[in-house]
Scaffold this active site. Structure first.
Site, PDB file in Angstrom:
ATOM      1  N   ARG A 193      -4.446 -10.134   4.380  1.00  0.00           N
ATOM      2  CA  ARG A 193      -4.180  -9.534   2.497  1.00  0.00           C
ATOM      3  C   ARG A 193      -2.736  -9.455   1.966  1.00  0.00           C
ATOM      4  NH1 ARG A 193      -5.740  -6.849  -1.425  1.00  0.00           N
ATOM      5  NH2 ARG A 193      -7.637  -7.192  -2.345  1.00  0.00           N
ATOM      6  N   LYS A 244       0.941  -1.591   0.097  1.00  0.00           N
ATOM      7  CA  LYS A 244       0.050  -0.151  -0.144  1.00  0.00           C
ATOM      8  C   LYS A 244       1.023   0.812  -0.253  1.00  0.00           C
ATOM      9  CE  LYS A 244      -4.625  -1.678   0.718  1.00  0.00           C
ATOM     10  NZ  LYS A 244      -5.344  -2.413   1.491  1.00  0.00           N
TER      11      LYS A 244
HETATM   12  C1  9MG Z   1      -9.719  -5.843  -2.588  1.00  0.00           C
HETATM   13  N1  9MG Z   1      -8.958  -4.886  -1.322  1.00  0.00           N
HETATM   14  C2  9MG Z   1      -8.229  -3.994  -1.394  1.00  0.00           C
HETATM   15  N2  9MG Z   1      -7.389  -4.085  -0.065  1.00  0.00           N
HETATM   16  C3  9MG Z   1      -8.269  -3.722   0.487  1.00  0.00           C
HETATM   17  C4  9MG Z   1      -8.291  -4.264   2.000  1.00  0.00           C
HETATM   18  O1  9MG Z   1      -7.310  -3.398   2.611  1.00  0.00           O
HETATM   19  N3  9MG Z   1      -9.049  -4.924   2.771  1.00  0.00           N
HETATM   20  C5  9MG Z   1      -9.838  -6.048   1.987  1.00  0.00           C
HETATM   21  N4  9MG Z   1     -10.951  -6.403   2.422  1.00  0.00           N
HETATM   22  N5  9MG Z   1     -10.018  -5.986   0.327  1.00  0.00           N
HETATM   23  C6  9MG Z   1      -9.002  -4.465  -0.063  1.00  0.00           C
END
Ligand code: 9MG
Length: 278
Positions: free
Chosen positions: A257, A223
């Site tokens: 994630r 990010k």
């Molecule tokens: C699809 N997507 C992109 N960034 C995300 C994040 O931080 N959390 C979740 N749940 N989905 C995300």
């Protein structure tokens, strides 16, 4: 928590591998929009220990072009069906559209990941029906504004209090719609309508998000909060990723994630070891 027919015990952080099937995806540039490449990448993430594969057909990066329903279905459904027929994994569908949720679950998805927190037309009713009939949990993410405009001067009195308040409201909204409490996953939404300082405040106080006794997902991978702070391009953020994922995991994140599954699994295994020590 049970995802359709698979139960996951969150005694250590579990890894959600990202599978973007978008031509304009921010960090893999649509590299995996061919079915074979998507399957190879999935296999690789599973070999490294991913518990979830998050399949998304619409980029949510700031300023990304919205996709039509038919485009999104065309991108994600063949990939979900192919993964479900080959691998024993929980497939998460990253969508805000009710029709995509339904089709994805019919083709094997076991979790709905909605960055818009089931606020698009029919999304709440559809996800509740899928929870009731097929035991499909939903991950509810906080976002201030919409992806197109969310990074234009986001403002909070307290970002952490705003997000915990949002979680309380959404838990009530989902359970009123028919979800069991334990079918809800929470996500504070790093980078979604937040400044650099908001993101780091959320990370520092991440433990507050675990007060609901529900799994909390941390989406920090590659990010811009990492890129901006460290002046790193998107493909040069791995050390930053490992650091922020470790901080979130130590504070109780249940799901990380990520793009880089192998490195995130190392973090998860170290946290698991620490959790076993009194
Ligand atoms: C699809 N997507 C992109 N960034 C995300 C994040 O931080 N959390 C979740 N749940 N989905 C995300």
């Amino acid at each position: 928590m049970t995802f359709k027919d698979k139960t996951v015990v969150f005694d250590s952080p579990k890894i959600m591998g990202i599978l973007n099937v978008t031509p304009d995806s921010f960090s893999d540039g649509g590299q995996f929009n061919e079915l074979d490449a998507a399957l190879r990448h999935t296999q690789n993430m599973l070999e490294h220990g991913a518990t979830f594969i998050d399949v998304g057909g619409e980029s949510t990066r700031p300023g990304a072009t919205p996709v039509s329903l038919s485009q999104e279905l065309d991108r994600v459904i063949p990939v979900i069906a192919a993964i479900a027929s080959r691998f024993d994994v929980i497939i998460s569908i990253d969508t805000s559209k009710a029709e995509v949720m339904k089709e994805a679950v019919s083709n094997g998805a076991g979790l709905i990941n909605d960055v818009r927190a089931l606020r698009e037309p029919n999304a709440l009713q559809t996800a509740a029906e899928l929870a009731i009939k097929h035991n499909i949990p939903s991950c509810i993410m906080h976002m201030q504004g919409k992806p197109e405009t969310m990074q234009i001067a986001p403002k909070y009195d307290s970002v952490v209090d705003t997000i915990t308040g949002f979680f309380s409201e959404q838990i009530a909204r989902l359970t009123d719609a028919g979800f069991h409490y334990k079918q809800i996953m929470l996500d504070p939404g790093f980078g979604f309508g937040k400044t650099l300082d908001h993101n780091f405040e959320m990370l520092k106080h991440f433990v507050h998000f675990t007060q609901f006794d529900l799994p909390v997902l941390a989406g920090l991978s590659r990010k811009s909060m990492i890129g901006k702070l460290l002046s790193r391009e998107v493909n040069d953020r791995l050390a930053g990723d490992i650091t922020v994922n470790t901080i979130a995991a130590l504070a109780g994140a249940s799901v990380l994630r990520v793009h880089d599954v192998k490195e995130a699994m190392d973090v998860a295994q170290i946290i698991r070891k620490l959790n076993q020590i009194n």
